[in-house]
Design a protein around this motif. Structure first.
Motif, PDB file in Angstrom:
ATOM      1  N   LEU A   1     -62.665 -31.659 -45.717  1.00 46.55           N
ATOM      2  CA  LEU A   1     -62.469 -31.900 -47.146  1.00 46.55           C
ATOM      3  C   LEU A   1     -62.904 -30.718 -48.010  1.00 46.55           C
ATOM      4  O   LEU A   1     -62.440 -30.572 -49.137  1.00 46.55           O
ATOM      5  CB  LEU A   1     -63.235 -33.162 -47.569  1.00 46.55           C
TER       6      LEU A   1
ATOM      7  N   SER B   1     -56.011 -31.995 -47.197  1.00 46.80           N
ATOM      8  CA  SER B   1     -56.889 -33.055 -46.681  1.00 46.80           C
ATOM      9  C   SER B   1     -57.558 -33.803 -47.824  1.00 46.80           C
ATOM     10  O   SER B   1     -57.670 -35.035 -47.788  1.00 46.80           O
ATOM     11  CB  SER B   1     -57.956 -32.459 -45.755  1.00 46.80           C
TER      12      SER B   1
ATOM     13  N   TYR C   1     -57.024 -37.689 -48.609  1.00 46.69           N
ATOM     14  CA  TYR C   1     -58.222 -38.524 -48.604  1.00 46.69           C
ATOM     15  C   TYR C   1     -58.377 -39.272 -49.928  1.00 46.69           C
ATOM     16  O   TYR C   1     -58.661 -40.469 -49.951  1.00 46.69           O
ATOM     17  CB  TYR C   1     -59.446 -37.650 -48.342  1.00 46.69           C
TER      18      TYR C   1
ATOM     19  N   GLU D   1     -67.903 -42.763 -46.719  1.00 48.00           N
ATOM     20  CA  GLU D   1     -67.375 -41.451 -46.327  1.00 48.00           C
ATOM     21  C   GLU D   1     -68.143 -40.855 -45.157  1.00 48.00           C
ATOM     22  O   GLU D   1     -67.566 -40.193 -44.292  1.00 48.00           O
ATOM     23  CB  GLU D   1     -67.408 -40.486 -47.512  1.00 48.00           C
TER      24      GLU D   1
ATOM     25  N   TYR E   1     -65.166 -41.706 -42.177  1.00 41.48           N
ATOM     26  CA  TYR E   1     -64.244 -40.566 -42.228  1.00 41.48           C
ATOM     27  C   TYR E   1     -64.710 -39.490 -41.270  1.00 41.48           C
ATOM     28  O   TYR E   1     -65.894 -39.130 -41.235  1.00 41.48           O
ATOM     29  CB  TYR E   1     -64.155 -39.981 -43.640  1.00 41.48           C
TER      30      TYR E   1
ATOM     31  N   GLU F   1     -54.413 -38.361 -40.831  1.00 41.33           N
ATOM     32  CA  GLU F   1     -53.723 -37.566 -41.840  1.00 41.33           C
ATOM     33  C   GLU F   1     -52.606 -36.697 -41.287  1.00 41.33           C
ATOM     34  O   GLU F   1     -51.977 -35.954 -42.038  1.00 41.33           O
ATOM     35  CB  GLU F   1     -54.733 -36.713 -42.610  1.00 41.33           C
TER      36      GLU F   1
END
Length: 335
Positions: free
Chosen positions: A187, A193, A197, A213, A217, A247
């Motif tokens: 991130l 990304s 997200y 998170e 994640y 993703e």
């Protein structure tokens, strides 16, 4: 008098004037006659030495591909090369790691290859903000939206990553999933990304679904192994989930392998959704649910826009539609 002076006098772009004076075919007859007449009236003569030196430079379009494990880029490169065969521009492709700086690499290649234009396949907008002003030729950023960067020589073609990922997450929630984890990129260094997200988070928050998170994640590389390792880490941490969103499709495929290696069935125990719409996904068992990016449209519009800009057209930014593909790797649950 210079070519720039002739451009100002005739109202045509410098590139158009140069092509007309050098007898290139991609100039309208009206523009050619106007420019040649103006050159005659002003007594303009080409500098033969400069012309010969310029002819030694490449006439290619440079394609800078950021990331060597993302199979979507492999499809895009093949499509771009096929489309370019119908133009007069040869293509030179350069691959670099997803953590590398694509703009500084392009600056180096501009000195070495002297391309007429650059197609960036993947990138980080922060790198463009920092260094792109050093590149003066027409460029296009494919898969990222560059409209906010405000460089007159930079175009872009992409899908709306934020909206697409919200759509993906909405679809999982509509199937009854409330315990969802996400596998994506870093991130801090990947703008795509972050956009994807944030789209996921927007959907989760709008449905009042909790998401941690730190625990839910995993940020890894865009690769099969990245998806595998991220999923294995989530399971090792004891996370319990009924759905996993990746993703990109290669991450999703790696995730499915990790789930099966840990004794979990897809979709009976865990639903998995990817992003990209790779052909491989429709041949898997189970077939992969995904957000499909229109590869042919992305490639075609990128080639059309970039070549038009090389011929003197202004930059432009386009967003093309995505498609939600609900297949066999996701199912409805009562959670």
């Amino acid at each position: 008098m210079t070519i720039k002076d002739l451009a100002e006098r005739t109202g045509y772009a410098v590139g158009t004037v140069s092509r007309a004076l050098n007898g290139h075919p991609n100039v309208s007859e009206k523009a050619r006659q106007t420019i040649l007449q103006a050159a005659k009236e002003c007594g303009f003569e080409l500098n033969i030495n400069a012309k010969q030196l310029k002819q030694q430079h490449a006439t290619s379009i440079l394609v800078v591909v950021k990331g060597t494990s993302n199979e979507l880029f492999g499809e895009l490169v093949e499509s771009v090369q096929t489309l370019m065969r119908s133009t007069r521009y040869p293509v030179y492709v350069d691959y670099l790691d997803e953590d590398a700086n694509e703009v500084t690499r392009a600056i180096q290649l501009c000195r070495e290859k002297k391309p007429l234009g650059i197609l960036f396949m993947g990138g980080n907008n922060c790198n463009f903000r920092d260094d792109f002003d050093k590149i003066q030729i027409p460029c296009l950023l494919l898969t990222n939206n560059a409209s906010t960067l405000d460089f007159p020589n930079l175009s872009s073609v992409c899908v709306n990553d934020h909206q697409a990922c919200r759509c993906a997450m909405d679809s999982l929630i509509a199937l009854g999933h409330r315990r969802i984890v996400v596998v994506g990129g870093c991130l801090d260094s990947s703008e795509i990304s972050r956009l994807r997200y944030d789209g996921c988070l927007e959907s989760l928050h709008s449905h009042n679904i909790a998401f941690d998170e730190e625990l839910d994640y995993q940020g890894v590389r865009f690769s099969y192994d990245g998806g595998y390792q991220a999923t294995a880490q989530l399971l090792a941490q004891g996370r319990r989930f009924t759905a996993l969103f990746a993703e990109c499709d290669v991450m999703a495929i790696g995730a499915i392998r990790a789930l099966r290696d840990h004794g979990l069935r897809v979709p009976e125990d865990v639903s998995v959704m990817g992003y990209d719409g790779l052909p491989l996904g429709s041949y898997m068992v189970p077939k992969l649910s995904t957000i499909s990016q229109p590869v042919q449209t992305l490639a075609r519009r990128s080639v059309e826009i970039l070549t038009a800009c090389i011929e003197g057209a202004p930059s432009r930014h386009e967003t093309v539609p995505f498609v939600l593909c609900q297949r066999e790797s996701t199912r409805r649950v009562d959670d």
